[in-house]
Design a protein around this motif. Structure first.
Motif, short mmCIF file in Angstrom:
data_model
loop_
_atom_site.label_atom_id
_atom_site.label_comp_id
_atom_site.label_asym_id
_atom_site.label_seq_id
_atom_site.Cartn_x
_atom_site.Cartn_y
_atom_site.Cartn_z
N PHE B 135 -2.26 0.51 7.70
CA PHE B 135 -1.12 1.40 8.56
C PHE B 135 -0.45 2.09 7.68
O PHE B 135 0.62 0.71 7.42
N ASN B 136 0.17 3.53 8.43
CA ASN B 136 1.38 3.43 7.64
C ASN B 136 2.34 3.29 8.37
O ASN B 136 2.30 4.02 9.76
N THR B 137 3.40 2.40 8.09
CA THR B 137 4.92 2.83 9.41
C THR B 137 6.03 4.19 9.24
O THR B 137 6.14 3.84 10.63
N LEU B 138 5.58 4.32 8.57
CA LEU B 138 6.16 5.54 8.31
C LEU B 138 5.62 7.37 8.89
O LEU B 138 5.49 8.36 8.60
N ASP B 147 6.95 9.23 3.25
CA ASP B 147 5.71 8.84 2.06
C ASP B 147 5.28 7.81 2.82
O ASP B 147 5.22 6.80 4.00
N PHE B 148 4.43 7.34 1.95
CA PHE B 148 4.51 5.56 1.80
C PHE B 148 5.33 4.76 1.69
O PHE B 148 5.92 4.69 1.18
N VAL B 149 5.58 3.71 2.73
CA VAL B 149 6.33 2.94 2.73
C VAL B 149 5.99 1.18 2.02
O VAL B 149 4.89 0.87 1.03
N ARG B 150 7.43 1.14 1.25
CA ARG B 150 7.03 -0.36 0.31
C ARG B 150 5.17 -1.28 0.21
O ARG B 150 5.78 -1.80 2.54
N GLY B 151 4.92 -1.56 0.24
CA GLY B 151 3.80 -2.63 0.62
C GLY B 151 2.56 -1.78 0.55
O GLY B 151 1.37 -2.51 0.26
N TYR B 152 2.75 -0.50 1.06
CA TYR B 152 1.31 0.41 0.68
C TYR B 152 1.12 0.25 -0.60
O TYR B 152 1.36 0.91 -1.47
N PRO B 153 -0.48 -0.42 -0.90
CA PRO B 153 -0.83 -0.20 -2.33
C PRO B 153 -1.44 1.32 -2.63
O PRO B 153 -1.72 2.09 -2.05
N PHE B 154 -1.27 1.16 -3.74
CA PHE B 154 -1.06 2.31 -4.43
C PHE B 154 -2.69 3.04 -4.38
O PHE B 154 -3.16 3.98 -4.27
N ARG B 157 -3.68 4.80 -1.55
CA ARG B 157 -2.16 5.95 -1.21
C ARG B 157 -3.32 7.53 -1.29
O ARG B 157 -2.56 9.70 -0.93
#
Lengths: 353, 359
Positions: B135-138, B147-154, B157
């Motif tokens: 889940f992307n919090t943004l 964009d993808f938030v910190r912690g989102y595995p590359f 993506r």
């Protein structure tokens, strides 16, 4: 503010990674002044804390922390993780924790967002993790469950964690922020939603609130990067902690919400400088996420402590040999649970101060 | 808001499917946005009634006589006197994408007062990936300004192809009859400026009022079931399609998005009429949700059709004890796939075409 909640059920825990909290606390004064504050100073911070007058607060610094948990264990609380000491010693039901470089945000109508009140509303209305409501939070004013939402799922479950968001400086990792140097988050998304059960989420520690009575030691100060620094770009501790909380909540039938409230995160730091340190964190996530996705907690794990211990043991077993940072994280989790048992639980038997 | 590059029109790749029993006056308001596209009108109810299509639209129109003629005995799977008949439009379309909208849905305005081009947003949603595994919090990370938030595995993506774009509604919300009865005046005034991927493993109530999908990726799963005349249930057509679709998307690694765009839903249907239609659905869904939550599809179900046939088998095996309706529905699901494959012989993507399952 929910009528049922008394002000003395809430602690606002601030981890001070910077010494001058004057403008931070003054900006938040209208929202914070009713409540008891716990300020925990990063044990590595050398300067004296500057705190303005007029707050009901307790300040905890390294010497005290060493006395309570032992100097070898107090290393758990360095940097951003200092706030966990606040969680440990709090005696309140609800905790709200906001980074010290965040200020109150304004909504699109220009009104100042009362993040405290929003978080409490999130925590005191049910979460709905078992089926997605397309109109988001069904308990919000002017909203409800949509057609097709099973009635048996409409009472929801207890919401244990409320994850807020950030305007201006979004919580991106260093590579992303470095690449999009001018990008600022200006989109105010007027929604709160429950993160579905079984779905993992990167929970940022910048703006959170939780039910301490319910979650206990589920938020864990565990993952410390070798090059961990004093900017969020240089940490992953909250991401690890959040994944642990989500797994525990899913297992115990508790809810996690995300969305409102927003805070305004001030520009600080240089993502390019942090890039050098944070690559480690970015690489580790490739192992961390599949690990948490595959953790299965046994039926017998019925308490938060049991669950955290299971996750810690699984981490040691499956990730320990991948990178020493994971073995250390697993140990930290076990130390934390023990600490909680000896220090943290005094609160449940004594009445709230 | 400015976009980096303009959204392609896709005018030769997208059909707009509209079920109607009344009239198509609403198309006048949509003209600036819909005129470039081909419309497929599915006329429900009395086939002798003439439904006038506003001038200037390129369309094909099917009434019940057409449906019976084209499908022969297989026409039994297409509902009558229910907007579920719209799925006939999906079947006869030759395009890659479908947008379907109800005839009481109008152009909404965003908070700045600008008209919302719902179709353009759906196209954007379908053309860019989904992110169902984390889940992307943004919310939608591919949107301008996000964009993808910190912690989102590359490694996650790149996302997966988007099969479904589920839009929402301002004004009259899509509530069930009991909620409508209790809150007759409630209006949805909250514009939530987000699109998000529904996580893998999570079911949702899919509303057919403002819906777009990639027909090539998921078309055969969009069967809207047996509703309306002669059936014990109504207003669960899109729900049924949504649950089947989500299970199949999860199995095949496809994405489902929900959120923007909004349309303006103008007409509140009669809650007492709705209650009669939904009544059985309200207590059947208590069985249906656990059923869909526990459906597993074997690895060799590599096409949508195979997945769908497999689900129909499980419906027959596990839901017929709830009501005999589900026996009929399971049969209709197979008939639907047979009809789909007959009308779309070249669309099947895998090496082998599924045979019609034994009834």
């Amino acid at each position: 503010m929910s009528v049922a909640i008394k002000d003395d059920e809430i602690d606002i825990v601030i981890g001070a990674v910077r010494s001058d909290l004057t403008s931070f606390l003054n900006e938040w004064r209208p929202m914070f002044s009713r409540f008891h504050l716990i300020i925990v100073k990063d044990p590595d911070l050398k300067e004296e804390l500057k705190i303005p007058e007029g707050f009901n607060l307790d300040v905890y610094e390294k010497p005290y922390m060493d006395r309570v948990v032992g100097s070898s264990t107090s290393v758990l609380f360095s940097g951003y993780a200092c706030r966990y000491f606040g969680y440990l010693v709090s005696r309140k039901k609800y905790i709200i924790s906001i980074d010290d470089d965040c200020l109150p945000a304004r909504d699109p109508k220009g009104f100042v967002v009362d993040a405290v009140s929003h978080h409490i509303t999130n925590l005191t209305t049910p979460a709905t993790p078992f089926f997605f409501n397309t109109l988001y939070d069904p308990f919000a004013e002017g909203s409800d469950f949509v057609r097709g939402y099973p009635f048996s799922l409409r009472s929801g479950v207890k919401c244990a964690l409320s994850c807020g968001l950030w305007l201006n400086l979004g919580d991106y990792d260093a590579p992303t922020q470095a690449l999009k140097a001018k990008q600022r988050n200006s989109r105010y998304v007027d929604a709160v939603m429950t993160v579905p059960a079984g779905s993992l989420v990167p929970i940022s520690g910048i703006n959170i609130a939780f039910d301490r009575e319910v979650l206990g030691p589920a938020l864990v100060p565990a993952l410390k990067l070798a090059g961990e620094g004093k900017f969020r770009w240089e940490t992953m501790e909250d991401i690890w902690s959040g994944l642990c909380v989500k797994v525990v909540c899913d297992h115990l039938g508790l809810g996690v919400k995300t969305g409102l409230p927003y805070v305004w995160r001030t520009d600080r730091g240089d993502p390019i400088a942090s890039l050098k340190k944070e690559w480690e964190g970015v690489k580790l996530m490739e192992e961390v996420v599949p690990f948490f996705q595959s953790v299965r907690l046994p039926r017998e794990a019925t308490t938060v402590e049991d669950c955290v211990v299971e996750v810690a043991n699984a981490a040691k077993e499956r990730l320990g040999s991948t990178d020493p940072v994971f073995a250390r994280a697993a140990k930290a989790m076990l130390d934390w649970v023990n600490l909680w048992k000896s220090v943290g639980y005094i609160s449940s038997s004594s009445s709230a101060v | 808001m400015a976009t980096v590059s303009p959204t392609p029109l896709l005018k030769d790749e997208l059909d707009i499917v509209i079920p109607t029993i009344r009239n198509l006056d609403f198309l006048e308001m949509w003209r600036p946005f819909f005129q470039p596209y081909h419309l497929i009108i599915v006329q429900d109810g009395d086939p002798s009634k003439v439904i006038k299509v506003p001038d200037g639209f390129d369309y094909e129109l099917y009434n019940r006589n057409d449906i019976n003629r084209i499908l022969g005995p297989k026409a039994s799977c297409i509902s009558f006197k229910d907007s579920a008949c719209r799925c006939f439009g999906y079947m006869v379309s030759k395009k890659k994408y479908i947008y379907t909208i109800d005839d009481d849905c109008f152009v909404a305005k965003d908070p700045s007062g600008k008209d919302i081009n719902a179709l353009e947003q759906h196209i954007k949603n379908l053309l860019c990936p989904s992110t169902p595994f984390f889940f992307n919090t943004l919310y939608d990370p591919y949107r301008d300004g996000a964009d993808f938030v910190r912690g989102y595995p590359f490694s996650l993506r790149e996302g997966v192809p988007t099969a479904v774009s589920h839009g929402l509604w301002l004004n009259i919300p899509d509530y069930d009859a009991p909620t409508q009865l209790v809150k007759p005046l409630e209006r949805n005034t909250r514009y939530v400026d987000a699109i998000m991927s529904i996580p893998k493993g999570t079911l949702f109530p899919m509303c057919g009022m403002n819906l777009a999908f990639n027909r090539e990726l998921i078309g055969p799963a969009m069967y809207f079931g047996l509703m309306g005349d002669g059936q014990p249930i109504g207003r669960y057509d899109d729900m049924w399609a949504g649950w089947c679709t989500k299970v199949i998307c999860d199995h095949l690694g496809l994405g489902v998005k929900t959120g923007l765009p909004y349309i303006w839903h103008s007409k509140a249907s009669n809650p007492f009429v709705n209650l009669k239609k939904e009544y059985k659905g309200i207590y059947w869904q208590e069985e249906l949700i656990p059923f869909f939550q526990s459906v597993t599809l074997p690895k060799d179900c590599t096409t949508v059709q195979k997945c769908y046939i497999e689900i129909s088998k499980q419906v027959k095996a596990k839901l017929s004890k709830v009501d005999d309706y589900f026996n009929k529905l399971a049969d209709a699901m197979v008939t639907w796939i047979d009809a789909w494959d007959e009308l779309n012989p070249s669309v099947a993507k895998s090496a082998e075409l599924p045979n019609g399952a034994a009834k």
